[in-house]
Design an enzyme around this catalytic site. Structure first.
Site, PDB file in Angstrom:
ATOM      1  N   ASP A 189       9.863  -5.518   8.143  1.00 46.17           N
ATOM      2  CA  ASP A 189       9.384  -4.998   9.699  1.00 46.17           C
ATOM      3  C   ASP A 189       8.937  -6.363  10.840  1.00 46.17           C
ATOM      4  OD1 ASP A 189       7.030  -3.319  10.364  1.00 46.17           O
ATOM      5  OD2 ASP A 189       5.983  -4.172  10.776  1.00 46.17           O
ATOM      6  N   VAL A 223       0.801  -1.069   0.034  1.00 48.73           N
ATOM      7  CA  VAL A 223       0.308  -0.390   0.349  1.00 48.73           C
ATOM      8  C   VAL A 223       0.654   1.151  -0.534  1.00 48.73           C
ATOM      9  CG1 VAL A 223      -1.636   1.296   0.940  1.00 48.73           C
ATOM     10  CG2 VAL A 223      -1.568  -1.109   0.936  1.00 48.73           C
ATOM     11  N   ALA A 271       4.629   3.934   2.863  1.00 48.71           N
ATOM     12  CA  ALA A 271       3.743   2.639   2.768  1.00 48.71           C
ATOM     13  C   ALA A 271       4.637   1.121   3.646  1.00 48.71           C
ATOM     14  CB  ALA A 271       5.226   2.571   1.662  1.00 48.71           C
ATOM     15  N   LYS A 272       3.569   0.862   3.361  1.00 44.81           N
ATOM     16  CA  LYS A 272       3.512  -0.853   3.608  1.00 44.81           C
ATOM     17  C   LYS A 272       3.846  -1.568   2.996  1.00 44.81           C
ATOM     18  CE  LYS A 272       5.280  -1.380   7.983  1.00 44.81           C
ATOM     19  NZ  LYS A 272       5.808  -0.780   8.563  1.00 44.81           N
ATOM     20  N   GLY A 273       3.873  -3.082   3.359  1.00 43.40           N
ATOM     21  CA  GLY A 273       3.507  -4.145   2.179  1.00 43.40           C
ATOM     22  C   GLY A 273       2.996  -4.534   3.632  1.00 43.40           C
TER      23      GLY A 273
END
Ligand code: NAD
Length: 434
Positions: free
Chosen positions: A163, A77, A122-124
């Site tokens: 993460d 995202v 952002a992050k995944g």
């Protein structure tokens, strides 16, 4: 390796997707709404900033060691890239959801703005259980996820980092896969990679060090001295164990820590260095550590101490726990550990909460340093990384504190006001491209 299959797993499309147990995106939005009202944010900007710029969902086929193909769901995202390339970690977990990734991506946008690094958020995530996967399976999963998102990632576009359950090795595979596709080594495409591949000195400890810096800054504001302060830390992983160690080295007495196996207490102070060594030699947990009394998770959170550092996971402090909290300062090492209905209670009790988007921003700050060093091709000393980190975290803390005072709100709302104001101002100057 030849592909094999026994039966079609029809549950992948017949079973409805599980509902989210909690709603971290709503939790983020509840705070966003308060800050937006204070800022009298243009309603159009409001709508734009609460939506992600882009969301990607990918089905990742992986040939497992048995020869069977298993398909994993992956997300990326991009919440916002108005201030610069988007930045955010990738989480591997069985319960990771689009909702969670959307919330974490938005938090990254505000976090980068609060510490003044020129990145968007952002992050995944990939729905998988890395504990049940072999290194080969994890490598194939990581490389295929990267290849699927090859047009999304890039040193000037979107830069992943580790993460939960992802690490230096996984970053190295992303770097390699991306570099194979672009036909040149692009070490600035990820951060949190090994130092030998262009990683930064001091990155591993950066989040815990940032937690320590803002804790000492808060103590200054409240006229507390480290020598008189007791500390309890929930979570004894990267963030919690390093924060505990550095706070102890600063003079505080760390009386309690916990991990997934329970809590550990000692009135005259725990030996954090010995506990970190114990964890390294015992499969990553404190299970069986016998130089302390045991505590429950709730007992740790409500312990009579000066500083509480939740550094494990989301939604740990609810209204009930908040009512029983005894600490004077809470420093959110984890993302989203305090639920929105606990915020008001803590405010009324006069507990100073240093919010996640400030308290744990040391990680993204040193990620920014790593990206800068990669692009310069010139690497800094560990001392230089530490000095610059400390300076940026101190400055961010003071600016958040002043913003909160200016609007007579909590540090959390002060931090949201600062972050949203910065992004909205950049958006206003850039204008809306038509
Ligand atoms: P980690 O996996 O290294 O450590 C997590 C720790 O929490 C482990 O000790 C685990 O046993 C413990 N834990 C899990 N469930 C628990 C429970 N119910 N009660 C008590 N302890 C529990 O993870 P980390 O990198 O230290 O990250 C911790 C938090 O900090 C996460 O919310 C993460 O998103 C956030 N964070 C991490 C970084 C970073 O640079 N690592 C940066 C910003 C934010």
């Amino acid at each position: 390796m030849p592909f094999k299959f026994d039966v079609y797993d029809r549950s992948v499309y017949r079973e409805p997707a599980p509902l989210d147990r909690d709603d971290p995106f709503r939790s983020m939005m509840e705070r966003f709404d308060i800050a937006a009202e204070i800022l009298e944010l243009n309603p159009g900007f409001y709508e734009y900033l609460c939506r992600p710029t882009r969301t990607h969902i990918t089905s990742i086929p992986v040939v497992m060691d048995t020869g069977h193909i298993k398909v994993f769901e992956g997300y990326r995202v991009i919440h916002n890239n108005v201030l610069g390339p988007s930045k955010g970690g990738i989480r591997y977990a069985p319960d990771v959801s689009m909702n969670e990734v959307k919330a974490l991506a938005a938090w990254m946008t505000w976090k980068c703005a609060v510490v003044d690094v020129p990145f968007g958020g952002a992050k995944g995530g990939v729905v998988c259980n890395p504990r049940e996967m072999s290194p080969g399976e994890l490598e194939r999963l990581t490389r295929r996820y990267t290849a699927d998102l090859i047009d999304v990632f890039g040193p000037d576009k979107d830069i992943p980092a580790p993460d939960m359950n992802t690490n230096e090795q996984i970053m190295a595979w992303i770097l390699d896969t991306y570099s194979m596709h672009s036909r040149r080594t692009e070490n600035a495409v990820v951060t949190g990679k090994p130092v030998g591949l262009g990683g930064s000195k001091g990155r591993q400890e950066a989040t815990g060090r940032g937690v320590m810096t803002v804790t000492l800054a808060a103590m200054d504001r409240l006229d507390l001295t480290p020598d008189d302060c007791t500390v309890a830390v929930q979570g004894f992983g990267n963030v919690g164990s390093i924060a505990a160690q550095l706070l102890q080295e600063s003079g505080c007495t760390v009386v309690a820590v916990s991990d997934v196996t329970g809590g550990y207490y000692r009135e005259d102070g725990l030996d954090i260095a010995a506990m970190r060594t114990y964890v390294q030699n015992h499969d990553g947990t404190l299970d069986g550590y016998d130089q302390a009394e045991s505590l429950t998770n709730e007992e740790l959170l409500t312990l009579d101490c000066d500083i509480l550092v939740p550094a494990a996971k989301e939604d740990q402090i609810d209204a009930e726990i908040a009512r029983n909290i005894d600490a004077r300062i809470i420093v959110e090492g984890a993302n989203g550990p305090t639920m929105p209905d606990a915020d008001d209670i803590l405010n009324e009790k006069g507990v100073l909460v240093i919010p996640d988007i400030l308290a744990n921003a040391g990680g993204v700050t040193v990620s920014y340093f790593e990206w800068v060093q990669d692009r310069q091709g010139y690497f800094w000393t560990e001392e230089s990384v530490r000095d610059r980190l400390e300076q940026m975290m101190r400055t961010a803390f003071e600016r958040v504190y002043e913003t909160a005072e200016e609007h007579d709100v909590s540090l959390r709302i002060g931090a949201y006001v600062m972050g949203i104001r910065k992004v909205a101002e950049a958006l206003r100057i850039r204008g809306i491209y038509a």
